[in-house]
Every structure is written in structure tokens, then in C-alpha cells.
Design a protein around this motif. Structure first.
Motif, PDB file in Angstrom:
ATOM      1  N   ALA A 257      -5.454   1.480  -3.910  1.00  0.00           N
ATOM      2  CA  ALA A 257      -5.109   0.329  -4.743  1.00  0.00           C
ATOM      3  C   ALA A 257      -6.251  -0.679  -4.773  1.00  0.00           C
ATOM      4  O   ALA A 257      -6.988  -0.846  -3.805  1.00  0.00           O
ATOM      5  N   THR A 258      -6.362  -1.373  -5.886  1.00  0.00           N
ATOM      6  CA  THR A 258      -7.350  -2.449  -6.008  1.00  0.00           C
ATOM      7  C   THR A 258      -6.801  -3.722  -5.379  1.00  0.00           C
ATOM      8  O   THR A 258      -5.582  -3.875  -5.196  1.00  0.00           O
TER       9      THR A 258
ATOM     10  N   LEU B  98      -2.866  -5.204  -5.514  1.00  0.00           N
ATOM     11  CA  LEU B  98      -2.117  -5.594  -4.319  1.00  0.00           C
ATOM     12  C   LEU B  98      -1.667  -7.052  -4.410  1.00  0.00           C
ATOM     13  O   LEU B  98      -0.550  -7.390  -4.002  1.00  0.00           O
ATOM     14  N   VAL B  99      -2.525  -7.909  -4.938  1.00  0.00           N
ATOM     15  CA  VAL B  99      -2.162  -9.324  -5.076  1.00  0.00           C
ATOM     16  C   VAL B  99      -0.899  -9.473  -5.919  1.00  0.00           C
ATOM     17  O   VAL B  99       0.005 -10.239  -5.587  1.00  0.00           O
ATOM     18  N   ARG B 100      -0.809  -8.722  -7.009  1.00  0.00           N
ATOM     19  CA  ARG B 100       0.360  -8.834  -7.895  1.00  0.00           C
ATOM     20  C   ARG B 100       1.640  -8.410  -7.187  1.00  0.00           C
ATOM     21  O   ARG B 100       2.717  -8.941  -7.478  1.00  0.00           O
ATOM     22  N   LEU B 101       1.538  -7.468  -6.261  1.00  0.00           N
ATOM     23  CA  LEU B 101       2.721  -7.027  -5.525  1.00  0.00           C
ATOM     24  C   LEU B 101       3.074  -7.969  -4.371  1.00  0.00           C
ATOM     25  O   LEU B 101       4.244  -8.212  -4.093  1.00  0.00           O
TER      26      LEU B 101
ATOM     27  N   HIS C 171     -11.283   0.633  -3.594  1.00  0.00           N
ATOM     28  CA  HIS C 171      -9.848   0.893  -3.610  1.00  0.00           C
ATOM     29  C   HIS C 171      -9.382   1.092  -2.162  1.00  0.00           C
ATOM     30  O   HIS C 171     -10.005   1.835  -1.396  1.00  0.00           O
ATOM     31  N   TRP C 172      -8.267   0.460  -1.835  1.00  0.00           N
ATOM     32  CA  TRP C 172      -7.776   0.465  -0.456  1.00  0.00           C
ATOM     33  C   TRP C 172      -6.588   1.403  -0.298  1.00  0.00           C
ATOM     34  O   TRP C 172      -5.768   1.549  -1.215  1.00  0.00           O
TER      35      TRP C 172
ATOM     36  N   LEU D 143       0.834  -1.208   0.000  1.00  0.00           N
ATOM     37  CA  LEU D 143       0.000   0.000   0.000  1.00  0.00           C
ATOM     38  C   LEU D 143       0.865   1.254   0.000  1.00  0.00           C
ATOM     39  O   LEU D 143       0.549   2.237  -0.685  1.00  0.00           O
ATOM     40  N   ASN D 144       1.965   1.217   0.714  1.00  0.00           N
ATOM     41  CA  ASN D 144       2.893   2.357   0.707  1.00  0.00           C
ATOM     42  C   ASN D 144       3.535   2.539  -0.653  1.00  0.00           C
ATOM     43  O   ASN D 144       3.753   3.672  -1.102  1.00  0.00           O
TER      44      ASN D 144
END
Length: 268
Positions: free
Chosen positions: A216-217, A221-224, A261-262, A209-210
Motif C-alpha cells: 500500500a502507498t 493508508l492515510v485514507r484508511l 509501497h508498504w 495493511l491487513n
């Protein structure tokens, strides 16, 4: 402890979610046997359960750890075959249950006691069964013999799940028999590893998130976060990641907007 106190019958329901299949358990008591999680309606599996139960004095009770299909799948037909009741934590979780089991309820096995422990997190209605004298925990889906357990909202709750793991750490457990995978001979190490894994995943999500620097979706986030995961499993990973985000939201550390979005909230 004598291994004859219980036996494990592997249900023929292997899958990505169940691993080699569901471990159906039979326990001996002074007045007959107890079955935990007759997880599949396969006829040969049910026949094995009945035969093993007869060796142990006849089955007198069917217990369910929680209402997922791979745990309750063979229960209705087994009840019809042998005419014994099904018990679970709640009919909200297991509608076919004849009786509800409160946290702390006990079953007399003669020279030992089987205690029901409400252990939500993986699912709201989850029970473990604790063979007190021998120190054996029949853990359902709280832990697995290999790998980790999926927490899927809204039935699953990450914060509650971590509380459950910490509660189990307070018990003098000698062995964990999970619903999936091999018996766990070092239960405290397993519980500590599970807690550490979840907290590390939470840290990774906060770092992701940072990195975004803007809302972010889930899939972004899953991809990261799940860089070593097959993209075919991203949908499942997203559900588990969402459970972590909901925990952060409840703790006042993250927020979600109307577009789902988070983002992180400023530290207090």
C-alpha cells in the motif's frame, strides 16, 4: 511551588503547527534569569522578554529545547540585544548555539537546580528542562497542552519518541509546562495517554495493511487510518504515519519496496 519561579510569555506565532503560539519561559535564579525558547523575533515579544528578565535580575542565559524555527526564532536577536550566550543540545540542531548542553547538565538557580534531559523523538536534538525541587518539566515539544505532537522522519523517530515518553514516566513530575498550549497538571495521565495513542495508531496502521492485502502507498493508508482528518491535512498525516511504518520496519514487522509501497512481514 510558587508560580513566581517562572513566567510564560506567549510568542505571537500562532499556526496549525504551533497552536496559540510558542510558550517562551523565564526562570528566576539567584544570579539572574534564564530564558527558554524565545520563539519569535517579533520586536514586542523580545521587549517583553527583556523587561521580564530585568524584573528577575537580568537575563544571563538563553536555552533552546530544539532547533525548530518556532523555538529558536528570536534567539539570535535576543542574544544581540543583551549579550548572553545561547545553549542547546547540539550545533547540528541549533547552529547558532554558543555552547552545547550534554544530557544531565545542570544549571544552579540558587535554591533549586534546572537539569537538561536529552529527550529525542520529536527531533534528534530535543531537550527538556527539569526543575528538580519543584518537579516542573519544561517539556518543549515532547508533549503539548492540547492534542498530540507530530513526529516527522528523519528528524523525528517514533520508536525513540516512545522511549522518551517512558523515560519521563520515571520522573516524579508535578507539572508539565509544554511549549504549546496550557500547563499540564496531571503529567502521568498525559504521558500514559500519549503512549496509548501512539500504540493505538500503530494498531490501526497494521489493521489497514491487513485490509489492503497487497503493498500500500502512504496516501492509501492515510485514507484508511485518518478517517476523521480533513483531506487538506493528509500530507502532514502521511509523515506521521511514515514514522510509525519506519518503527515497524525496524522491528522486522513491515517492509517497503522500491516503489515506496508498504506491506506487513509474516509474524515470526
Amino acid at each position: 511551588m510558587s508560580q513566581e519561579r517562572y513566567s510564560i510569555l506567549l510568542a505571537p506565532n500562532p499556526s496549525m503547527m504551533t497552536g496559540p503560539g510558542t510558550n517562551t519561559l523565564l526562570l528566576s535564579g539567584s544570579e539572574g534569569a534564564i530564558v527558554i525558547d524565545p520563539g519569535d523575533p517579533d520586536q514586542k515579544h523580545l521587549e517583553r522578554i527583556v523587561r521580564e528578565g530585568q524584573v528577575r535580575g537580568g537575563i544571563r542565559h538563553i536555552l533552546i529545547t530544539h532547533g525548530h524555527p518556532d523555538h529558536v526564532g528570536g534567539a539570535a536577536e535576543l542574544r544581540e540585544r543583551i549579550g548572553v550566550p545561547i545553549s542547546a543540545f547540539s550545533r547540528a540542531g541549533v547552529p547558532l548555539a554558543d555552547h552545547e548542553i550534554p544530557d544531565g547538565a545542570t544549571f544552579d538557580l540558587g535554591d533549586t537546580t534546572l537539569r537538561a534531559i536529552h529527550t529525542p523523538g520529536h527531533r534528534f536534538d530535543h531537550l527538556c528542562f527539569w526543575l528538580e525541587r519543584e518537579g516542573v518539566l519544561f517539556a518543549g515539544d515532547v508533549v503539548a497542552g492540547t492534542g498530540t505532537v507530530v513526529i516527522i522522519p528523519p528528524e523525528g523517530h517514533m520508536g525513540v519518541y516512545l522511549q522518551t515518553l517512558k523515560r519521563l514516566q520515571q520522573l516524579p513530575i508535578a507539572r508539565i509546562v509544554p511549549a504549546h498550549g496550557p500547563v499540564i497538571e496531571d503529567p502521568q495521565a498525559k504521558l500514559s495517554d500519549y503512549i496509548a495513542h501512539r500504540l493505538e495508531r500503530e494498531r490501526q496502521i497494521i489493521d489497514a495493511l491487513n485490509q489492503f492485502g497487497h503493498p500500500a502507498t502512504l496516501i492509501g493508508l492515510v485514507r484508511l487510518v485518518y478517517t476523521d482528518t480533513d483531506p487538506k491535512l493528509y500530507a502532514m498525516a502521511a509523515r506521521s504515519l511514515e514514522a510509525h511504518l519506519i518503527k515497524l520496519q525496524e522491528e522486522g514487522r513491515a517492509q517497503v519496496d522500491a516503489q515506496q509501497h508498504w506491506s506487513l512481514l509474516p509474524s515470526r
